[in-house]
Design a protein around this motif. Sequence first.
Motif, PDB file in Angstrom:
ATOM      1  N   MET A   1       0.820  -1.207   0.000  1.00 47.77           N
ATOM      2  CA  MET A   1       0.000   0.000   0.000  1.00 47.77           C
ATOM      3  C   MET A   1       0.858   1.263   0.000  1.00 47.77           C
ATOM      4  O   MET A   1       1.907   1.316   0.642  1.00 47.77           O
ATOM      5  N   GLY A   2       0.371   2.273  -0.731  1.00 47.37           N
ATOM      6  CA  GLY A   2       0.966   3.593  -0.664  1.00 47.37           C
ATOM      7  C   GLY A   2       0.330   4.382   0.472  1.00 47.37           C
ATOM      8  O   GLY A   2      -0.688   3.968   1.035  1.00 47.37           O
TER       9      GLY A   2
ATOM     10  N   ILE B   1      -8.344   2.836  -1.988  1.00 44.13           N
ATOM     11  CA  ILE B   1      -8.707   1.439  -1.755  1.00 44.13           C
ATOM     12  C   ILE B   1      -7.789   0.880  -0.679  1.00 44.13           C
ATOM     13  O   ILE B   1      -6.566   0.873  -0.834  1.00 44.13           O
ATOM     14  N   ASN B   2      -8.373   0.419   0.408  1.00 48.95           N
ATOM     15  CA  ASN B   2      -7.595  -0.186   1.489  1.00 48.95           C
ATOM     16  C   ASN B   2      -7.514  -1.691   1.251  1.00 48.95           C
ATOM     17  O   ASN B   2      -8.445  -2.432   1.548  1.00 48.95           O
TER      18      ASN B   2
ATOM     19  N   ARG C   1      -5.849   2.444  -9.721  1.00 45.78           N
ATOM     20  CA  ARG C   1      -5.813   2.666  -8.275  1.00 45.78           C
ATOM     21  C   ARG C   1      -5.886   4.161  -7.956  1.00 45.78           C
ATOM     22  O   ARG C   1      -5.985   4.539  -6.792  1.00 45.78           O
ATOM     23  N   ALA C   2      -5.806   4.996  -8.975  1.00 43.91           N
ATOM     24  CA  ALA C   2      -5.860   6.446  -8.773  1.00 43.91           C
ATOM     25  C   ALA C   2      -7.305   6.848  -8.482  1.00 43.91           C
ATOM     26  O   ALA C   2      -8.151   6.812  -9.370  1.00 43.91           O
ATOM     27  N   GLY C   3      -7.577   7.217  -7.251  1.00 46.65           N
ATOM     28  CA  GLY C   3      -8.966   7.435  -6.819  1.00 46.65           C
ATOM     29  C   GLY C   3      -9.494   8.848  -6.936  1.00 46.65           C
ATOM     30  O   GLY C   3     -10.427   9.215  -6.209  1.00 46.65           O
ATOM     31  N   PHE C   4      -8.927   9.672  -7.813  1.00 45.44           N
ATOM     32  CA  PHE C   4      -9.504  10.997  -8.044  1.00 45.44           C
ATOM     33  C   PHE C   4     -10.859  10.835  -8.748  1.00 45.44           C
ATOM     34  O   PHE C   4     -10.936  10.206  -9.802  1.00 45.44           O
ATOM     35  N   VAL C   5     -11.912  11.389  -8.172  1.00 45.92           N
ATOM     36  CA  VAL C   5     -13.260  11.228  -8.744  1.00 45.92           C
ATOM     37  C   VAL C   5     -13.892  12.601  -8.952  1.00 45.92           C
ATOM     38  O   VAL C   5     -13.814  13.478  -8.090  1.00 45.92           O
ATOM     39  N   LYS C   6     -14.514  12.764 -10.117  1.00 46.71           N
ATOM     40  CA  LYS C   6     -15.237  14.003 -10.405  1.00 46.71           C
ATOM     41  C   LYS C   6     -16.564  13.670 -11.087  1.00 46.71           C
ATOM     42  O   LYS C   6     -16.795  12.517 -11.490  1.00 46.71           O
ATOM     43  N   VAL C   7     -17.433  14.679 -11.182  1.00 43.02           N
ATOM     44  CA  VAL C   7     -18.726  14.504 -11.851  1.00 43.02           C
ATOM     45  C   VAL C   7     -18.673  15.202 -13.204  1.00 43.02           C
ATOM     46  O   VAL C   7     -18.385  16.399 -13.286  1.00 43.02           O
TER      47      VAL C   7
ATOM     48  N   LEU D   1     -12.999   1.218   1.474  1.00 49.07           N
ATOM     49  CA  LEU D   1     -12.547   2.474   0.879  1.00 49.07           C
ATOM     50  C   LEU D   1     -12.437   3.553   1.953  1.00 49.07           C
ATOM     51  O   LEU D   1     -13.176   3.547   2.936  1.00 49.07           O
ATOM     52  N   THR D   2     -11.517   4.480   1.734  1.00 51.38           N
ATOM     53  CA  THR D   2     -11.408   5.668   2.575  1.00 51.38           C
ATOM     54  C   THR D   2     -11.606   6.877   1.684  1.00 51.38           C
ATOM     55  O   THR D   2     -10.884   7.052   0.695  1.00 51.38           O
ATOM     56  N   SER D   3     -12.590   7.685   1.981  1.00 51.53           N
ATOM     57  CA  SER D   3     -12.885   8.858   1.153  1.00 51.53           C
ATOM     58  C   SER D   3     -12.139  10.089   1.663  1.00 51.53           C
ATOM     59  O   SER D   3     -11.622  10.105   2.776  1.00 51.53           O
ATOM     60  N   GLY D   4     -12.099  11.109   0.804  1.00 53.77           N
ATOM     61  CA  GLY D   4     -11.437  12.345   1.185  1.00 53.77           C
ATOM     62  C   GLY D   4      -9.966  12.397   0.843  1.00 53.77           C
ATOM     63  O   GLY D   4      -9.258  13.331   1.221  1.00 53.77           O
ATOM     64  N   GLY D   5      -9.485  11.383   0.110  1.00 51.82           N
ATOM     65  CA  GLY D   5      -8.077  11.363  -0.259  1.00 51.82           C
ATOM     66  C   GLY D   5      -7.783  10.230  -1.212  1.00 51.82           C
ATOM     67  O   GLY D   5      -8.680   9.471  -1.599  1.00 51.82           O
TER      68      GLY D   5
END
Length: 247
Positions: free
Chosen positions: A73-74, A87-88, A106-112, A196-200
């Motif tokens: 994990m990073g 993603i944990n 694995r890049a969890g940047f999310v937008k609408v 999952l951990t949100s906010g980052g």
Amino acid sequence: MDISSYVLLSHEQALQRRLDVTANNMANTSTVGFKREQPVVHEYVEQSGDTAVPSASATSYVLDYGAIHDTGMGAFQATGNPLDVMINGPGYLAVEAPGGGTAYTRAGFVKVLPSGDLATTGGQRLLDATGKPINVPPDQLSNLNIASDGSISGPQGVLGRLAITVFPDEAGVTPRGDGLMAASGGTILAAADTKLTSGGVEGSNVQPIVETTAMVEILRSYQSSQRLSQAMDDLRKNAIDRLGRFT
């Protein structure tokens, strides 16, 4: 070239592979979700049949088998965006691949998107467990959040769930560019198994000091190979000179 030269060449080709992999790791030290790669080499023994010296009948070469991912994990990097996720554990976000099909990241940047679909920063739409994009109606855009099981909720309830896909063999997960991976034969995690951990987002798991040390080791190995090659050249020249004295 004689057999010894071919053996050295196979070793130097493996060193070239190690150098390429290490350089790529260092270049992605700051790439979100990047997993460092490790080269895989094997010994290949070739039997050359009857020889004057029995122990010389087998020749050992270095065979390049490619590279595998380090699944460690990073570190978590807070972004302040409640839609960004890390993603944990194992697994990848499923997205629509450019040109069709499914890719993974694995890049969890999310937008609408303007259409209301959830997507990565690269514009690839995120997919749910059925392989369909997740759409957010205009009246649900406020107060969106992503739960630890991947459920996406708005003011009026759950809108969908992010698909987290795991693969039995990480060696089959290969880079395709822009932080996306290509793979097949994956299994989508159930909600109870999704963490999952949100906010980052997840940072790269590359450790610069480890890669720098590997660079030094590669350089020293190459220098040793070159010295051995020069020694063999000198040995051949001496043998030819001695043979010339008897002609």
